[in-house]
Design an enzyme around this catalytic site. Structure first.
Site, short mmCIF file in Angstrom:
data_model
loop_
_atom_site.label_atom_id
_atom_site.label_comp_id
_atom_site.label_asym_id
_atom_site.label_seq_id
_atom_site.Cartn_x
_atom_site.Cartn_y
_atom_site.Cartn_z
N ARG A 119 0.84 -1.20 0.00
CA ARG A 119 0.00 0.00 0.00
C ARG A 119 0.87 1.25 0.00
NH1 ARG A 119 -1.09 2.46 4.79
NH2 ARG A 119 -3.28 2.75 4.25
N LEU A 120 0.23 2.36 -0.33
CA LEU A 120 0.79 3.69 -0.15
C LEU A 120 -0.23 4.48 0.65
CD1 LEU A 120 2.29 4.79 -3.61
CD2 LEU A 120 3.53 4.64 -1.47
N ASP A 121 0.22 5.25 1.62
CA ASP A 121 -0.71 6.06 2.41
C ASP A 121 -1.52 6.98 1.51
OD1 ASP A 121 0.24 4.95 4.73
OD2 ASP A 121 1.74 6.51 5.05
N LYS A 122 -2.70 7.35 1.98
CA LYS A 122 -3.57 8.25 1.23
C LYS A 122 -2.87 9.55 0.83
CE LYS A 122 -8.25 10.20 1.42
NZ LYS A 122 -9.49 10.30 2.23
N SER A 125 0.27 9.93 0.31
CA SER A 125 1.47 9.63 -0.49
C SER A 125 1.07 9.38 -1.93
CB SER A 125 2.19 8.41 0.09
OG SER A 125 2.58 8.64 1.43
#
Length: 244
Positions: free
Chosen positions: A102-105, A107
């Site tokens: 995942r990638l943070d929102k 990011s």
């Protein structure tokens, strides 16, 4: 014969971790019956999730999908359709796919998506040593101490991050290559050292980068990229070895 969670993830329905959750919730049936813990699936078995039969993976994986997506800020890396701005609706791909990691929102940058559950853990496990390159901007000028601390290891989440390569880029920016994927790792590392991340872009995963993909766009991995990936993943473990 396969373990039930692997069978489900191999079909492309979801990742193995998500398959475990579906099994625990009682949403999975084998030949119409609730499976016992540790049940293995035979070639003749019919597996269903929430009442819908799922098809087994093709032997040569010809039905697998591998996508590189340039995630914009604001998109959430979840397959939950009820969550606004989820990555699945953002891409709008016709087949069921799920993100690898995942990638943070807040990011942005490269994230891979697939319906091949077999490769997910191989890519994500830190001990498999698969690089991920990030370009980071922080809220104040970077010092030599900051670079040294970031590269040698920072105490977060009851552990110390693994040594990594960090290079300063301009007054307030740096590039960092990680083989870990702790929750909000880079942001937490910076916060520990008194810095706030103002922009975080993942530029590369292993040998795959953002070239040719504008924010919000995706492309299929090339045959060459898949060949290199398969070679790199040949000796990768799908599970933790128990070593730090």
């Amino acid at each position: 014969m396969k373990r039930l969670n692997k069978y489900i993830s191999d079909t492309g329905y979801c990742s193995r971790r998500e398959a475990d959750a579906l099994i625990e919730k009682g949403l999975v049936r084998i030949n119409g019956e609730l499976p016992e813990l540790g049940t293995k699936v035979l070639d003749t078995d019919v597996v269903s999730v929430s009442g819908k039969t799922i098809k087994p993976v093709a032997e040569n994986k010809s039905d697998r999908v591998y996508i590189a997506y340039n995630k914009p800020v604001g998109i959430t890396c979840t397959t939950e359709r009820k969550i606004k701005g989820n990555i699945i609706e953002a891409i709008g791909y016709k087949q069921r796919i799920f993100p690898i990691g995942r990638l943070d929102k807040p990011s942005e940058g490269l994230i891979l998506l697939t319906n091949d559950g077999d490769i997910v853990n191989k890519i994500l496990r830190a001990e498999n040593a698969h690089d991920k390159l990030y370009r980071v901007t922080v809220n104040k000028p970077i010092t030599e101490r900051f670079i040294n601390k970031m590269s040698s290891g920072v105490p977060i989440l009851n552990t110390v991050t693994l040594p990594c390569e960090v290079k300063q880029i301009g007054k307030c920016g740096f590039e960092i290559i990680l083989q870990q994927g702790l929750n909000r790792q880079i942001r937490r590392m910076c916060e520990h050292l008194g810095y706030e991340v103002t922009r975080l872009v993942r530029k590369r995963i292993m040998h795959i980068d953002l070239r040719g993909i504008k924010p919000g766009q995706y492309r299929h991995l090339t045959e060459q990229e898949m060949m290199i990936m398969n070679q790199a993943l040949t000796h990768s473990s799908k599970t933790f070895s128990g070593q730090s």
